[in-house]
Each structure stands twice: as C-alpha cells, then as structure tokens.
Design a protein around this motif. Structure first.
Motif, PDB file in Angstrom:
ATOM      1  N   ALA A  66       0.850  -1.191   0.000  1.00  0.00           N
ATOM      2  CA  ALA A  66       0.000   0.000   0.000  1.00  0.00           C
ATOM      3  C   ALA A  66       0.884   1.239   0.000  1.00  0.00           C
ATOM      4  N   LYS A  67       0.308   2.350  -0.429  1.00  0.00           N
ATOM      5  CA  LYS A  67       0.990   3.634  -0.336  1.00  0.00           C
ATOM      6  C   LYS A  67       0.603   4.291   0.982  1.00  0.00           C
ATOM      7  N   LEU A  68       1.584   4.856   1.671  1.00  0.00           N
ATOM      8  CA  LEU A  68       1.363   5.419   2.992  1.00  0.00           C
ATOM      9  C   LEU A  68       1.941   6.823   3.059  1.00  0.00           C
ATOM     10  N   ASP A  69       1.171   7.739   3.628  1.00  0.00           N
ATOM     11  CA  ASP A  69       1.630   9.124   3.751  1.00  0.00           C
ATOM     12  C   ASP A  69       1.106   9.697   5.065  1.00  0.00           C
ATOM     13  N   MET A  70       1.956  10.428   5.770  1.00  0.00           N
ATOM     14  CA  MET A  70       1.578  11.054   7.030  1.00  0.00           C
ATOM     15  C   MET A  70       2.012  12.515   6.983  1.00  0.00           C
ATOM     16  N   ASP A  71       1.063  13.430   7.145  1.00  0.00           N
ATOM     17  CA  ASP A  71       1.338  14.859   7.027  1.00  0.00           C
ATOM     18  C   ASP A  71       0.793  15.607   8.234  1.00  0.00           C
ATOM     19  N   PHE A 253      14.861 -11.498  -0.342  1.00  0.00           N
ATOM     20  CA  PHE A 253      13.808 -10.956  -1.180  1.00  0.00           C
ATOM     21  C   PHE A 253      12.451 -11.192  -0.532  1.00  0.00           C
ATOM     22  N   LYS A 254      11.637 -10.166  -0.489  1.00  0.00           N
ATOM     23  CA  LYS A 254      10.276 -10.282   0.028  1.00  0.00           C
ATOM     24  C   LYS A 254       9.306  -9.874  -1.078  1.00  0.00           C
ATOM     25  N   SER A 255       8.170 -10.539  -1.119  1.00  0.00           N
ATOM     26  CA  SER A 255       7.210 -10.258  -2.176  1.00  0.00           C
ATOM     27  C   SER A 255       6.680  -8.840  -2.085  1.00  0.00           C
ATOM     28  N   PHE A 256       6.499  -8.342  -0.860  1.00  0.00           N
ATOM     29  CA  PHE A 256       5.901  -7.028  -0.676  1.00  0.00           C
ATOM     30  C   PHE A 256       6.795  -6.181   0.225  1.00  0.00           C
ATOM     31  N   ARG A 257       7.152  -5.021  -0.267  1.00  0.00           N
ATOM     32  CA  ARG A 257       7.990  -4.123   0.508  1.00  0.00           C
ATOM     33  C   ARG A 257       7.144  -3.364   1.537  1.00  0.00           C
ATOM     34  N   THR A 258       7.793  -2.941   2.591  1.00  0.00           N
ATOM     35  CA  THR A 258       7.142  -2.139   3.618  1.00  0.00           C
ATOM     36  C   THR A 258       7.183  -0.666   3.212  1.00  0.00           C
ATOM     37  N   SER A 259       6.047  -0.007   3.214  1.00  0.00           N
ATOM     38  CA  SER A 259       6.006   1.439   2.973  1.00  0.00           C
ATOM     39  C   SER A 259       6.016   2.163   4.314  1.00  0.00           C
ATOM     40  N   PHE A 260       6.442   3.417   4.315  1.00  0.00           N
ATOM     41  CA  PHE A 260       6.645   4.113   5.581  1.00  0.00           C
ATOM     42  C   PHE A 260       6.573   5.623   5.393  1.00  0.00           C
ATOM     43  N   ASP A 261       6.443   6.308   6.509  1.00  0.00           N
ATOM     44  CA  ASP A 261       6.585   7.763   6.564  1.00  0.00           C
ATOM     45  C   ASP A 261       6.834   8.125   8.026  1.00  0.00           C
ATOM     46  N   HIS A 262       7.407   9.282   8.269  1.00  0.00           N
ATOM     47  CA  HIS A 262       7.642   9.688   9.654  1.00  0.00           C
ATOM     48  C   HIS A 262       7.759  11.205   9.754  1.00  0.00           C
ATOM     49  N   ILE A 263       7.584  11.704  10.983  1.00  0.00           N
ATOM     50  CA  ILE A 263       7.671  13.137  11.269  1.00  0.00           C
ATOM     51  C   ILE A 263       8.468  13.319  12.555  1.00  0.00           C
ATOM     52  N   LEU A 264       9.406  14.272  12.547  1.00  0.00           N
ATOM     53  CA  LEU A 264      10.129  14.643  13.759  1.00  0.00           C
ATOM     54  C   LEU A 264       9.324  15.692  14.524  1.00  0.00           C
TER      55      LEU A 264
END
Length: 292
Positions: A66-71, A253-264
């Motif tokens: 999935a696509k992940l975004d944190m704002d 190798f993994k079939s699905f990569r981990t998506s991520f986002d972060h904020i300081l």
C-alpha cells in the motif's frame, strides 16, 4: 612620508600581536555552536533494511502492499495540504520538524491507498514513537532511562478529546501500536481499521536538541500466524527492530515491501503564536486552554 609609514606599521603590528595571542589562547577564540547532528534515525533506515536503501526496490509500487503518507501542519497555517511542500517532504525529517507547545495538540493526517489484492496474509499498519540522540551519529541512547530523560515527551491520541491513548513516548508499553486486517477483507476495510488522523500532544519540552522525537508509521505484509509487534519493557524497543535472520535461513527478497513515513517533533515550553490559522476552522490545533 616617514610618519605615514609608522601610522601604517603600528596597527599592523597590533593586529598581528592580537591574532597571535588569540591563536595561542583557546579561550580567546569563540567557536560557533555546532548544528544539531544529523543521525541515522532522521531516515527510518534503522527500522527496515529497505528504508533509505535500495531505492528502486522500495519505491516500486508493484512490490509495496500500500501507499502510505503522514502529514501535519508544519508551517502552522491551520491547513494540512498534501500538495503544500511546507507541510511534508524534507520538513518532516529536518529538525526541528513539527513544533509543539506543552499542553498543545495538533492533528496528524494518515493517508493510506491499497495497491495489492493478490496476496495471502495480513496487512499491518504500525505507529511507533521514539527519541533521537543527536549527540551521536547513530541517534541511539545508551539506555531507555537515558532516552526518556533526554528527549521531549509526547502522547498520541486517537481523538482530539483525549479519550483513547495510542502512544506515549515515556511509557515502554505504549511505544508502538498496530492495526491489522486479513486478505479476506483487504483492501475494503483497511481505511476503516486504520485511523484517518491522530492528535499529537506535547507533554514536556525537549531539554537538549530539537527534532528529538520521531513518530514513525509503516505498512507491511505479515503471514498469518506471526505474532504482533511487541515492546520490550526494559529497553522500550519493539520486536520489529530485531535483526533479520541470515540469508541462508531466510531469503532477503520479500514479495511485498514495507512502505513508511515519519515526522520529527520538537516540544517547547509554550505554544507558538498561531497568526494564520483562520480561526482554526479545520480544527487542526487544540490549545492548552481548549481552543484558538
């Protein structure tokens, strides 16, 4: 003519003598304070081997679940915009990051877009809070006690009224939370299972460095039967940070990569003036007194 030569020579001798004395006396030279040290935790490279590495792998949409975004409202204008560069991008990972006052709460928006449906297992979204030690390149502290004593204190709530606590940076049992759904109902209920937004509260100010607290969110694939990520009550670290097995024991190798986002985050003693939030019509901020 002779007088002019003496006039020019005397200041030169005085300047040379002054520079010589300053160079010989360490107390005579004042060095500027060094900027906050950039650490390995300023990018989530310490959480997963694909974070900050192998760019073509983890940016491949076909390999992310999935696509992940944190704002957040980084520029304090009362609006969280996905298209405003001042609310996302490099500002999220560059100190001071999001600035909060003690007792102040701010909304953080989570955007999750499912990519894949042809998989078996669970989709797991985790949120984690931890401190960053800007005195060392690794960003790590010697102990959990040193970490909580050296970092600002934040809490993450599921709602603005503080009825459900999700994370607490100083409580080792509240450093990570997860939301999971199985393939039988994904992607239909994934946006319903994961909060669309959370509220981050500043509890106590950052004593040493700015940008000393990191809120990290990840979305990954997990086989059915694997246990949830848990917190080590002695160190405050999560099991998700455990080193991966050697290649001969588990393929890299993994079939699905981990998506991520972060904020300081940086917590300061008092909230900053909010002069451009337009009456706080969008409810992005909650002041210590209850409103703006």
């Amino acid at each position: 003519m002779k007088s002019n030569r003496l006039t020019n020579v005397i200041p030169a001798l005085v300047l040379a003598s002054t520079l010589s004395s300053l160079a010989g006396d360490p107390k005579g030279v004042v060095e500027p304070a060094p900027p906050a040290l950039q650490t390995n935790r300023d990018i989530p490279a310490d959480f997963h081997k694909y974070f900050g590495q192998r760019v073509n792998s983890w940016r491949d949409r076909e390999r992310m679940i999935a696509k992940l975004d944190m704002d957040a409202d980084m520029n304090h204008d009362g609006t969280i915009s996905n298209t405003d560069p001042a609310d996302n991008g490099a500002f999220e990972a560059t100190p001071p990051g999001m600035i909060l006052g003690v007792g102040e709460r701010t909304r953080v928006v989570i955007r999750l877009i499912p990519y894949r449906v042809d998989f078996d297992g669970e989709v797991v979204v985790t949120m984690e809070v931890e401190g960053i030690n800007r005195s060392v390149k690794t960003g790590e502290f010697a102990s959990f006690d040193e970490e909580i004593a050296s970092m600002g204190h934040i809490r993450v709530w599921k709602d603005a009224s503080k009825k459900q606590l999700l994370l607490d940076s100083r409580d080792p049992s509240k450093r990570v939370v997860e939301f999971a759904t199985q393939y039988k109902t994904y992607p239909y209920n994934l946006p319903l299972e994961v909060p669309r937004f959370v509220f981050v509260e500043g509890v106590s100010s950052s004593p040493i460095h700015t940008g000393d607290v990191r809120l990290l969110i990840t979305c990954s694939h997990r086989a059915i039967g694997e246990g949830p990520y848990t917190a080590d009550l002695t160190s405050g670290k999560t099991s998700a940070k455990a080193p991966e097995p050697a290649p001969e024991k588990k393929p890299l190798f993994k079939s699905f990569r981990t998506s991520f986002d972060h904020i300081l985050f940086t917590v300061q003693p008092k909230p900053s003036p909010k002069e451009f939030i337009n009456g706080n019509n969008e409810g992005v901020w909650v002041s210590p007194s209850g409103g703006y």
